[in-house]
Design an enzyme around this catalytic site. Structure first.
Site, mmCIF file in Angstrom:
data_model
loop_
_atom_site.group_PDB
_atom_site.id
_atom_site.type_symbol
_atom_site.label_atom_id
_atom_site.label_comp_id
_atom_site.label_asym_id
_atom_site.label_seq_id
_atom_site.Cartn_x
_atom_site.Cartn_y
_atom_site.Cartn_z
ATOM 1 N N ASN A 177 -10.063 -3.273 1.608
ATOM 2 C CA ASN A 177 -9.689 -3.149 0.366
ATOM 3 C C ASN A 177 -11.017 -3.114 -0.389
ATOM 4 O O ASN A 177 -12.043 -3.005 0.213
ATOM 5 C CB ASN A 177 -8.879 -4.758 0.047
ATOM 6 N N HIS A 202 0.784 -1.067 0.000
ATOM 7 C CA HIS A 202 0.142 -0.013 0.155
ATOM 8 C C HIS A 202 1.012 1.229 -0.026
ATOM 9 O O HIS A 202 0.352 2.388 0.452
ATOM 10 C CB HIS A 202 -0.928 -0.054 1.206
#
Length: 803
Positions: A249, A176
């Site tokens: 997510n 990320h």
């Protein structure tokens, strides 16, 4: 009687609504189509910024850096900003909320828990200083022993400046790393005290500040936005009782079942260690080797190879908490819950060829899209829903709710909307906020608790551990973007970068020297749900975890034929990059457990014989799931119409200027962002009306950056553009990527020269290729808007493409 009131000019409005390029004429438009506080501020900021820059055409004191003149440094050139918006990071910096700023912070025990106003810094009208506040007389030259002499070590200004620069970067996130973020608020629809005592769900209308970060997973910080990848969807709620981080997510399931495998997964998908390739891509041997030997990954592969992995925008993708959590009410009664975010703009994706080309044209595509939407007042909105179920219900499911590779079909447990999130302010500073924000699954609040999901349990440790490394120590919670609004009172002291200055001599509990304070909250505070624990110490998984294919099959049969085609194409592309043939064979063998047609199509595409089916870990029959329409992207078309969609209007010498301006204004009025695109920047003469200023060139604004295209009337423009291969490619890609196209009058000939057919492959008219004579512009634009709201006409798609 006719009105003499002149309609405000919208020329160049699309360039103000965008953050890239603009007409060569620096005059700002008089209107952005809509008249509200945001558009007025945007126009004001644009005009003020142009005026401020124009006030310093050159650096008149440049020559003062050389020779004897340098011995007496002059005061630096500076001009007054005139108004705050000219130097603001964003037009929305004064948007009020308890976290993002509503004036001066109130006096209290710790300003660290007040709004971000306390941390905002501005240099307007100020003298340059060192970090110790010493005014800097010369910021152009280091201190030397003579004009050509050696640099002196005593130059503390140079050393401070270089030392700070050398240490400006912090370790990037392992996963990320590439992200974009925004401020906003969450508003509760209806109090949820039946299920949870969490403060943000305490009553209808209650607003809780949030900071949201969207991200890709596999790529490094400088990678591209549009890689095929999972997208992070992390929300930090600044609640009355502390921070809650819902770290999820855009896909509701995950690759693995246990945190023990997380390092292996990430090592496999990251660039291969011997050569550092490929960047931000799963299409290589090590990832698919891992995948082919880990059948639990099958369900997630179906999602990752679908269009979910290449979203059109962060504003147009769902978000999921992934894991099963517990909600606990004031009586201590628990229920299980899964969290779902649904975008009001609908769920929409890119197509793969388009995503690849966007990476080259604008690697910041998603970041720019989010920033522009918020700056223009088109605030992204998402609805939060609970999937609530009891432990008894969970026991009856054919899957284990603690297995993160499984979801709960909405037909089995319906979604219950509980509130909406609005993102209404961009960060002031990317590093200070977006890069330094620390999300941790361990950050929960009273009323929310964990389940025994083995992946979640590992994340509880891993995220905190990561933030300590990235952000310099255990005091990362004192960085302004991470600080809660709830007051902090504990006996933690010291550590690197400690900000709080605690009064008194007590830093322990129990104590009497501070009157026993701070004291524990008892039943009012966070208390873990007393879930019964039983069983021996063991490394393993429950038997229900062994079934890997039932939900993967459900996902496949829930997709439309177009989406199924895209899944096959994605597998084909990824595995075509894999060099090791046996890895390809393993994946095809695995997919035979999902659907034999899928496996056969993939085998044919890879030139393989269909291999034997991969043995299953579970001997139980596969659960028979019915199709779930909610799993298709087309299930959520959205409610925002053509708002924020980008439309290219191709223009050249001889374009019908009046017609172009009318179409431009009509699209602006509908909320779209039109831009005049031409062979090069500059003014072009028209066949009717005033000249037009090209806002962005075909080179800087290629087809993939736009959602649709308009070809206005004008034989001269059609002839000039028809001789420009970039313009012809623009049309062909618009067609190939299934985007709406409008051609008026002579524009039809331009379509024909580009080889764009007016009919679908089956011979029926293409509903998104709209051709009309100049007399039918109003009707044609209305049809075009309807096609634009649908985003794409997938009925024209062929493999391979015919244009």
């Amino acid at each position: 009687m006719a009105s003499n009131k002149k309609t405000p000019s919208t020329d160049g409005a699309g360039s103000v609504l965008s953050s890239m390029s603009g007409p060569s004429d620096s005059k700002a438009p008089h209107s952005l189509g809509a008249d509200n506080d945001v558009t007025r501020a945007l126009l004001q900021k644009t005009a003020a910024g142009q005026q401020l820059a124009a006030a310093m055409a050159v650096n008149p004191k440049e020559d003062g850096q050389y020779g004897e003149a340098a011995r007496t440094p002059a005061e630096g050139v500076h001009v007054a900003a005139g108004e705050a918006l000219a130097t603001a990071s964003t037009t929305g910096e004064t948007t009020a909320s308890p976290k993002t700023g509503d004036g001066q912070p109130a006096l209290g025990e710790s300003a660290a828990n007040a709004s971000l106003d306390r941390a905002r810094s501005d240099d307007s009208g100020c003298v340059l200083t060192t970090n110790q506040g010493v005014p800097v007389g010369d910021n152009q030259n280091s201190l030397k022993a003579g004009l050509r002499g050696h640099t002196l070590m005593e130059d503390f200004i140079l050393r401070e400046k270089l030392t700070h620069f050398d240490h400006e970067r912090i370790p990037e996130r392992v996963v990320h790393a590439r992200g974009s973020a925004a401020h906003g608020y969450f508003e509760c629809y209806k109090e949820q005290s039946k299920h949870t005592r969490a403060a943000l769900f305490a009553k209808a209308g209650k607003r809780t500040p949030v900071f949201v970060r969207f991200s890709t997973v596999a790529g490094e910080r400088g990678s591209t936005d549009t890689a095929r990848d999972v997208r992070g969807f992390a929300v930090k709620f600044y609640t009355d009782e502390g921070n809650w981080d819902l770290v999820g997510n855009n896909i509701p399931v995950f690759f693995i079942q246990d945190a023990m495998k997380f390092p292996d997964l990430v090592h496999a998908v990251k660039p291969e260690p011997h050569n550092g390739m490929p960047q931000a891509a799963s299409a290589h041997d090590t990832f698919w080797d891992f995948a082919s030997l880990s059948p639990e990954i099958t369900h997630m592969l179906m999602w990752a190879m679908s269009d979910r992995a290449i979203p059109r925008s962060y504003r147009m993708m769902q978000g999921f908490g992934v894991h099963t959590f517990r909600l606990v009410n004031a009586k201590g009664q628990p229920v299980f819950c899964k969290f779902h975010w649904s975008p009001m703009a609908g769920t929409h994706s890119l197509v793969w060829d388009e995503a690849v080309k966007i990476s080259g044209a604008d690697s910041d595509f998603h970041r720019r899209d989010l920033w522009e939407a918020i700056e223009c007042g088109e605030y992204p909105e998402y609805e939060l829903a609970f999937q609530v179920f009891t432990e008894a219900q969970a026991e009856a499911f054919p899957f284990d709710v603690l297995d993160p590779t499984k979801l709960i079909p909405e037909e089995l447990v319906p979604l219950v909307p509980v509130g909406k999130m609005v993102l209404n302010r961009n960060p002031d500073n990317f590093f200070a906020e977006t890069e330094q924000v620390a999300f941790c699954t361990a950050h929960i609040v009273p009323g929310i608790d964990f389940s025994n999901d083995p992946l979640l349990q590992g994340r509880i440790h891993s995220y905190v551990d990561t933030q300590i490394t990235r952000l310099g120590g255990a005091n990362f919670h004192e960085i302004p973007i991470n600080a809660p609004l709830a007051p902090l009172h504990n006996n933690q002291r010291d550590g690197i970068h400690r900000q709080a200055i605690n009064r008194g001599r007590v830093a322990y509990e129990p104590n009497s020297l501070a009157g026993g304070c701070p004291f524990q909250a008892g039943a009012r505070g966070f208390n873990s749900f007393p879930a019964a624990a039983e069983g021996d110490k063991v490394r393993g998984k429950p038997e229900k975890f062994a079934e890997h294919y039932g939900q993967a099959r459900m996902f496949w049969i829930s997709q439309t034929p177009v989406e199924q085609d895209h899944i096959v194409h994605a597998f084909r592309f990824e595995l075509s990059k894999v060099q090791t043939v046996v890895i390809r064979q393993r994946i095809v063998a695995m997919l035979r457990n999902v659907d034999d047609t899928l496996a056969q199509r993939l085998a044919d595409a890879l030139g393989l014989a269909l291999p034997p089916v991969m043995p299953r870990a579970s001997l139980q029959p596969l659960p028979a799931y019915a199709p779930s329409p909610a799993l298709s992207l087309f299930f959520r078309p959205g409610k925002t119409g053509i708002h924020t969609l980008r439309v290219a209007i191709l223009v050249g010498p001889g374009s019908d200027g009046a017609q172009v301006r009318n179409i431009y204004a009509a699209l602006l009025a509908g909320g779209a962002v039109p831009r005049l695109v031409g062979s090069q920047l500059g003014r072009v003469d028209t066949s009717g009306g005033a000249p037009l200023d090209v806002e962005i060139s075909l080179e800087a604004g290629p087809s993939v950056l736009f959602d649709a295209v308009v070809l206005a009337d004008g034989q001269g423009a059609v002839q000039q553009l028809g001789d420009d291969a970039n313009a012809l490619d623009f049309l062909r890609l618009q067609y190939r990527h299934c985007k709406p196209m409008l051609a008026i009058g002579a524009g039809k000939g331009f379509l024909e020269k580009a080889g764009v057919p007016a009919a679908l492959p089956d011979g029926t008219p293409d509903p998104a290729v709209i051709v009309a004579p100049s007399g039918d512009v109003v009707k044609a634009v209305a049809a075009f808007k309807e096609a634009l709201a649908a985003h794409r006409a997938f009925a024209r798609e062929t493999d391979p493409p015919r244009v």
